[in-house]
Motif scaffolding. Structure first.
Motif, short mmCIF file in Angstrom:
data_model
loop_
_atom_site.label_atom_id
_atom_site.label_comp_id
_atom_site.label_asym_id
_atom_site.label_seq_id
_atom_site.Cartn_x
_atom_site.Cartn_y
_atom_site.Cartn_z
N GLU A 57 48.68 36.89 36.13
CA GLU A 57 47.24 36.72 36.35
C GLU A 57 46.88 35.36 36.93
O GLU A 57 45.82 35.19 37.53
N THR A 98 47.19 43.76 34.43
CA THR A 98 46.55 42.52 34.88
C THR A 98 45.16 42.86 35.43
O THR A 98 44.86 44.02 35.70
N ASP A 99 44.33 41.84 35.59
CA ASP A 99 43.00 42.08 36.15
C ASP A 99 43.00 41.86 37.65
O ASP A 99 41.97 41.52 38.23
N ARG A 100 44.15 42.02 38.28
CA ARG A 100 44.25 41.67 39.69
C ARG A 100 44.90 42.77 40.52
O ARG A 100 45.62 43.61 40.01
N ILE A 102 47.40 42.20 42.92
CA ILE A 102 48.28 41.16 43.45
C ILE A 102 48.85 41.55 44.81
O ILE A 102 48.89 40.73 45.74
N GLU A 105 46.18 41.07 47.40
CA GLU A 105 45.96 39.65 47.69
C GLU A 105 47.06 39.09 48.59
O GLU A 105 46.79 38.30 49.49
#
Ligand SMILES: [Zn+2]
Ligand SMILES: [Zn+2]
Length: 282
Positions: A57, A98-100, A102, A105
């Motif tokens: 994260e 996770t709050d993503r 990834i 990104e």
């Protein structure tokens, strides 16, 4: 590329990529030579033997890409699904603790740079799926033992028999409990975490470090896990512009040899090859 460095697994002994494949790869990566770095987002800041979603994260994605460019790397391989089974992208099918997003990104940051993104995906080894779908976990075909841990965190051996599940203590990854949190807080996030400790630091590459021990499972190749993987792979290639997709861990438990002997697999074998059946060793 000294032979002794790779021992009997020196792959060029078995396969040299044909010229057309090299050309195709150069074209898709838009580079004559590939200088690649790999990243395992959930393995913590050092030693890669931890399971640490907090680390994932906090990953500074843009900084990583900038740093790679500064050092003239042109490819980054991201492990988007490790042996724990967590999916490092925005998924409707899989589990992302996770709050993503990834992968998203990295793909976005890669677009503005010379670093191409490739994804590596663990296939048949999946701690989370083994935990929520015990019916899809592969079953042993012979007698043996799993490595387990006693109340003092010392290694012990637990016997298994034919037909028993292959779910067992994860061999590499260990979990630390962050300050201010309890084991049970962390177990909410990692439901396959056991209230068991590995108290010994291993040696060299196998160094696990101390910590709580998650379970891991190898999945049955005749179970719905296969459709699950195909759906996940479809989601990734449809939604993310990556240059390569590496389907890792297409194999069985026990270093390739512990083939699944569940009722489904045995029935299919008997239909195709008749009875008596016997367990083959690869
Ligand atoms: Zn540097
Ligand atoms: Zn099976």
């Amino acid at each position: 590329m000294e032979k002794q460095k790779f021992g009997k697994n020196y792959w060029k002994k078995y396969w040299i990529p044909p010229e057309n494949i090299i050309k195709k790869t150069q074209k898709s990566f838009k580079a004559e030579k590939i200088f690649a770095m790999g990243l395992m987002p959930i393995r913590g800041p050092s030693g890669f033997r931890k399971l640490d979603y907090d680390f994932a994260e906090k990953l500074p994605v843009k900084e990583i890409i900038t740093h790679l460019e500064e050092h003239h790397f042109n490819v980054l391989g991201v492990v988007i699904k490790d042996t724990d089974g967590a999916c490092m992208w925005d998924t409707k099918i899989g589990w992302n603790p996770t709050d993503r997003d990834i992968l998203g990104e990295f793909v976005d940051a890669g677009k503005d740079s010379n670093v191409r993104i490739m994804a590596s995906f663990t296939s048949m080894n999946d701690g989370y799926q083994g935990h929520i779908h015990p019916d899809r976990v592969s079953r042993h075909g012979s007698t043996g033992h799993h490595t387990d841990y006693d109340v003092n965190g010392e290694k012990i051996k637990t016997p298994y028999r034919p037909g028993d599940s292959t779910t067992r203590c994860e061999g590499e990854m260990r979990v630390d409990i962050p300050d201010g949190k309890t084991f049970y807080d962390v177990q909410k996030k990692i439901p396959f975490l056991q209230n068991k400790i590995d108290s010994k630091k291993g040696a060299a590459r196998g160094a696990r470090g101390v910590g709580f021990i998650p379970t891991t499972s190898f999945m049955c190749p005749n179970s719905e896990h296969v459709e699950y993987l195909v759906d996940l792979a479809g989601e990734v290639v449809k939604n993310y512009k990556i240059e390569a997709f590496f389907a890792d861990y297409i194999r069985y438990d026990g270093e390739f040899t512990d083939i699944c002997c569940c009722e489904r697999c045995v029935a299919k074998f008997v239909r195709q090859y008749g009875d008596p059946r016997k367990i083959m060793k690869s």
